[in-house]
Design a protein around this motif. Structure first.
Motif, PDB file in Angstrom:
ATOM      1  N   UNK A   1      16.969  -2.758  -5.622  1.00 37.96           N
ATOM      2  CA  UNK A   1      15.706  -2.314  -6.192  1.00 37.96           C
ATOM      3  C   UNK A   1      15.227  -1.022  -5.524  1.00 37.96           C
ATOM      4  N   UNK A   2      15.304  -0.970  -4.211  1.00 36.80           N
ATOM      5  CA  UNK A   2      14.805   0.221  -3.509  1.00 36.80           C
ATOM      6  C   UNK A   2      15.727   1.427  -3.718  1.00 36.80           C
ATOM      7  N   UNK A   3      17.029   1.166  -3.881  1.00 39.67           N
ATOM      8  CA  UNK A   3      17.968   2.269  -4.102  1.00 39.67           C
ATOM      9  C   UNK A   3      17.722   2.950  -5.436  1.00 39.67           C
ATOM     10  N   UNK A   4      17.212   2.198  -6.417  1.00 37.90           N
ATOM     11  CA  UNK A   4      17.012   2.765  -7.753  1.00 37.90           C
ATOM     12  C   UNK A   4      15.669   3.433  -7.944  1.00 37.90           C
ATOM     13  N   UNK A   5      14.838   3.492  -6.896  1.00 39.06           N
ATOM     14  CA  UNK A   5      13.475   4.007  -7.048  1.00 39.06           C
ATOM     15  C   UNK A   5      13.424   5.532  -6.963  1.00 39.06           C
ATOM     16  N   UNK A   6      12.580   6.134  -7.802  1.00 42.16           N
ATOM     17  CA  UNK A   6      12.263   7.559  -7.647  1.00 42.16           C
ATOM     18  C   UNK A   6      11.083   7.728  -6.706  1.00 42.16           C
ATOM     19  N   UNK A   7      10.161   6.758  -6.765  1.00 42.52           N
ATOM     20  CA  UNK A   7       8.983   6.778  -5.888  1.00 42.52           C
ATOM     21  C   UNK A   7       8.831   5.399  -5.259  1.00 42.52           C
ATOM     22  N   UNK A   8       8.558   5.359  -3.983  1.00 42.21           N
ATOM     23  CA  UNK A   8       8.264   4.087  -3.313  1.00 42.21           C
ATOM     24  C   UNK A   8       6.859   4.193  -2.737  1.00 42.21           C
ATOM     25  N   UNK A   9       6.001   3.251  -3.149  1.00 41.90           N
ATOM     26  CA  UNK A   9       4.636   3.236  -2.631  1.00 41.90           C
ATOM     27  C   UNK A   9       4.526   2.097  -1.620  1.00 41.90           C
ATOM     28  N   UNK A  10       4.158   2.413  -0.400  1.00 41.49           N
ATOM     29  CA  UNK A  10       3.884   1.359   0.576  1.00 41.49           C
ATOM     30  C   UNK A  10       2.392   1.074   0.458  1.00 41.49           C
ATOM     31  N   UNK A  11       2.087  -0.086  -0.121  1.00 40.37           N
ATOM     32  CA  UNK A  11       0.700  -0.397  -0.496  1.00 40.37           C
ATOM     33  C   UNK A  11       0.041  -1.306   0.554  1.00 40.37           C
TER      34      UNK A  11
ATOM     35  N   UNK B   1       8.146   8.896  -0.855  1.00 41.73           N
ATOM     36  CA  UNK B   1       7.480   7.718  -0.293  1.00 41.73           C
ATOM     37  C   UNK B   1       6.020   8.070  -0.022  1.00 41.73           C
ATOM     38  N   UNK B   2       5.106   7.270  -0.570  1.00 42.31           N
ATOM     39  CA  UNK B   2       3.673   7.472  -0.335  1.00 42.31           C
ATOM     40  C   UNK B   2       3.093   6.223   0.310  1.00 42.31           C
ATOM     41  N   UNK B   3       2.236   6.431   1.295  1.00 40.53           N
ATOM     42  CA  UNK B   3       1.550   5.301   1.937  1.00 40.53           C
ATOM     43  C   UNK B   3       0.142   5.239   1.369  1.00 40.53           C
ATOM     44  N   UNK B   4      -0.182   4.126   0.725  1.00 36.39           N
ATOM     45  CA  UNK B   4      -1.454   4.060   0.000  1.00 36.39           C
ATOM     46  C   UNK B   4      -2.160   2.724   0.215  1.00 36.39           C
ATOM     47  N   UNK B   5      -3.410   2.685  -0.170  1.00 31.93           N
ATOM     48  CA  UNK B   5      -4.092   1.415  -0.399  1.00 31.93           C
ATOM     49  C   UNK B   5      -4.744   1.514  -1.776  1.00 31.93           C
ATOM     50  N   UNK B   6      -4.192   0.779  -2.720  1.00 32.31           N
ATOM     51  CA  UNK B   6      -4.759   0.813  -4.075  1.00 32.31           C
ATOM     52  C   UNK B   6      -6.139   0.161  -4.091  1.00 32.31           C
ATOM     53  N   UNK B   7      -6.416  -0.713  -3.121  1.00 38.03           N
ATOM     54  CA  UNK B   7      -7.720  -1.389  -3.076  1.00 38.03           C
ATOM     55  C   UNK B   7      -8.810  -0.456  -2.565  1.00 38.03           C
ATOM     56  N   UNK B   8      -8.526   0.336  -1.524  1.00 40.21           N
ATOM     57  CA  UNK B   8      -9.572   1.206  -0.958  1.00 40.21           C
ATOM     58  C   UNK B   8      -9.480   2.646  -1.473  1.00 40.21           C
ATOM     59  N   UNK B   9      -8.315   3.017  -2.012  1.00 36.31           N
ATOM     60  CA  UNK B   9      -8.133   4.387  -2.496  1.00 36.31           C
ATOM     61  C   UNK B   9      -7.452   5.300  -1.484  1.00 36.31           C
ATOM     62  N   UNK B  10      -7.292   4.808  -0.276  1.00 35.66           N
ATOM     63  CA  UNK B  10      -6.665   5.594   0.797  1.00 35.66           C
ATOM     64  C   UNK B  10      -5.260   6.083   0.380  1.00 35.66           C
TER      65      UNK B  10
ATOM     66  N   UNK C   1      -4.250   7.707  -2.081  1.00 33.50           N
ATOM     67  CA  UNK C   1      -3.884   7.677  -3.505  1.00 33.50           C
ATOM     68  C   UNK C   1      -3.751   9.078  -4.116  1.00 33.50           C
ATOM     69  N   UNK C   2      -4.445  10.080  -3.493  1.00 33.89           N
ATOM     70  CA  UNK C   2      -4.426  11.410  -4.082  1.00 33.89           C
ATOM     71  C   UNK C   2      -3.004  11.965  -4.211  1.00 33.89           C
ATOM     72  N   UNK C   3      -2.145  11.701  -3.196  1.00 33.15           N
ATOM     73  CA  UNK C   3      -0.764  12.219  -3.240  1.00 33.15           C
ATOM     74  C   UNK C   3       0.016  11.592  -4.409  1.00 33.15           C
ATOM     75  N   UNK C   4      -0.285  10.330  -4.696  1.00 34.11           N
ATOM     76  CA  UNK C   4       0.339   9.653  -5.847  1.00 34.11           C
ATOM     77  C   UNK C   4      -0.144  10.272  -7.158  1.00 34.11           C
ATOM     78  N   UNK C   5      -1.482  10.520  -7.253  1.00 36.68           N
ATOM     79  CA  UNK C   5      -2.010  11.153  -8.469  1.00 36.68           C
ATOM     80  C   UNK C   5      -1.387  12.540  -8.659  1.00 36.68           C
ATOM     81  N   UNK C   6      -1.266  13.269  -7.548  1.00 41.45           N
ATOM     82  CA  UNK C   6      -0.697  14.622  -7.631  1.00 41.45           C
ATOM     83  C   UNK C   6       0.745  14.567  -8.128  1.00 41.45           C
ATOM     84  N   UNK C   7       1.503  13.606  -7.572  1.00 38.25           N
ATOM     85  CA  UNK C   7       2.908  13.459  -7.999  1.00 38.25           C
ATOM     86  C   UNK C   7       2.964  13.174  -9.501  1.00 38.25           C
TER      87      UNK C   7
END
Lengths: 116, 214
Positions: free
Chosen positions: B153-163, B191-200, B202-208
């Motif tokens: 699963x991880x090998x096939x990812x274009x983006x990995x979000x650590x939530x 790879x983006x490090x995020x918190x979807x609950x707090x918004x931390x 997330x901007x880099x994900x939106x930009x991508x």
């Protein structure tokens, strides 16, 4: 559990071939890579279930597991990838590209000699 | 007698995936297949993303679950179009199910279609849905051993979000190990490090996302 979906696809394809040939299929070999690997026991079970009430009933499955290969960006060595080390065995670099993983293939089917 | 075939086993799924891909390309729609364990925050990620970008992008969501339309209801509450596929026990979505769902959310009119796959780190990765990019989530409470335990699963990812990065102070989770393991099996993923609950983060994900559409 995606073995079920894979088994159904295998049986559908074998039945098409069996129809053309007019003999009972008794054995099949499939191959898979490492990232799409299938468990031998689970696949045979799924195939037993999917082949019930079809001419494929009782078919024996063999799975050929194809290793994953990678090519080192530093020394150009092509090697069998080992997930535990994750580095090039020749130079130790962790900069490499995977050679595409082997797809799920139905390679060969064996049919009983007598006509059905 | 033996007959040599060498035919792709998931041929029918792959053919339909190609149809879906052509549909998305013809209509200029970016399709993303979102895969993770159950409970890692896929729906929260999508809801927050929709709320943040809804003035900018037309977003539709295809939800896959074994039972219930709970997730589609959460998405609709943001104002976005959502269709629920109940797989009735199947552990993954297939290209055919996605194909049938596209009509129900007027997919051709959208900028982005998210497909939220059935929560499962194993099976969904074997089924091409015709997506342009594959997004994999890993949440901190699941533990730092997941990428190496579920390499397909991880090998096939274009983006990995650590939530759920907001929880990292409370849970033993070796972030360096995760990043090293991801690099081993997928050196090219963003790879983006995020918190979807707090918004931390997330901007880099939106930009991508916006860059990938453009």
């Amino acid at each position: 559990m995606h073995e079920t979906a894979v088994a159904q696809s295998i049986i559908e394809t074998i039945l098409v071939e069996a129809d053309k040939i007019g003999k009972k299929p008794i054995w099949a070999r499939i191959s898979c890579g490492q990232f799409n690997a299938l468990n031998d026991e689970a696949m045979q079970f799924a195939l037993d279930v999917a082949s019930q009430d079809t001419p494929c009933k009782g078919i024996v499955l063999e799975i050929r597991h194809i290793p994953l290969r990678a090519s080192c960006k530093r020394c150009q060595n092509e090697f069998e990838f080992d997930i535990y080390s994750g580095t090039c065995p020749a130079c130790g670099s962790s900069e490499f590209d995977f050679v595409p993983d082997a797809p799920l293939l139905l390679e060969e089917i064996e049919f009983e000699d007598e006509d059905t | 007698m033996k007959v040599s075939l060498n035919k792709r086993i998931l041929n029918r799924n792959d053919e339909c995936a190609q149809k879906n891909k052509a549909f998305f390309e013809n209509h200029g729609v970016l399709c993303l297949n979102v895969i993770s364990s159950p409970g890692s925050g896929k729906t929260t990620l999508l809801s927050r993303t929709i709320l943040a970008l809804k003035n900018k992008l037309k977003i539709g969501v295809i939800e896959g679950d074994i039972k219930t339309d709970t997730d589609a209801a959460k998405i609709r509450a943001t104002g976005a179009a959502a269709v629920q596929i109940e797989t009735q026990g199947a552990c993954h979505l297939s290209a055919v199910q996605v194909h049938d769902a596209l009509k129900q959310i007027e997919a051709a009119e959208k900028d982005v279609i998210f497909i939220e796959n059935v929560g499962n780190l194993v099976c969904p990765s074997a089924f091409d849905l015709g997506e342009k990019k594959r997004v994999v989530l890993l949440s901190v409470p699941e533990g730092d051993d997941k990428p190496i335990k579920y390499p397909g699963t991880f090998a096939g990812a274009d983006v990995i979000l650590i939530n759920k990065m907001d929880l990292i102070a409370y849970i033993p989770f070796d972030l360096d190990r995760v990043l090293t393991d991801i690099r081993k099996i997928n050196p090219h993923a963003r790879v983006f490090q995020v918190s979807a609950a707090t918004g931390e983060g997330m901007q880099q994900w939106y930009d991508w996302l916006c860059d990938t559409i453009a």
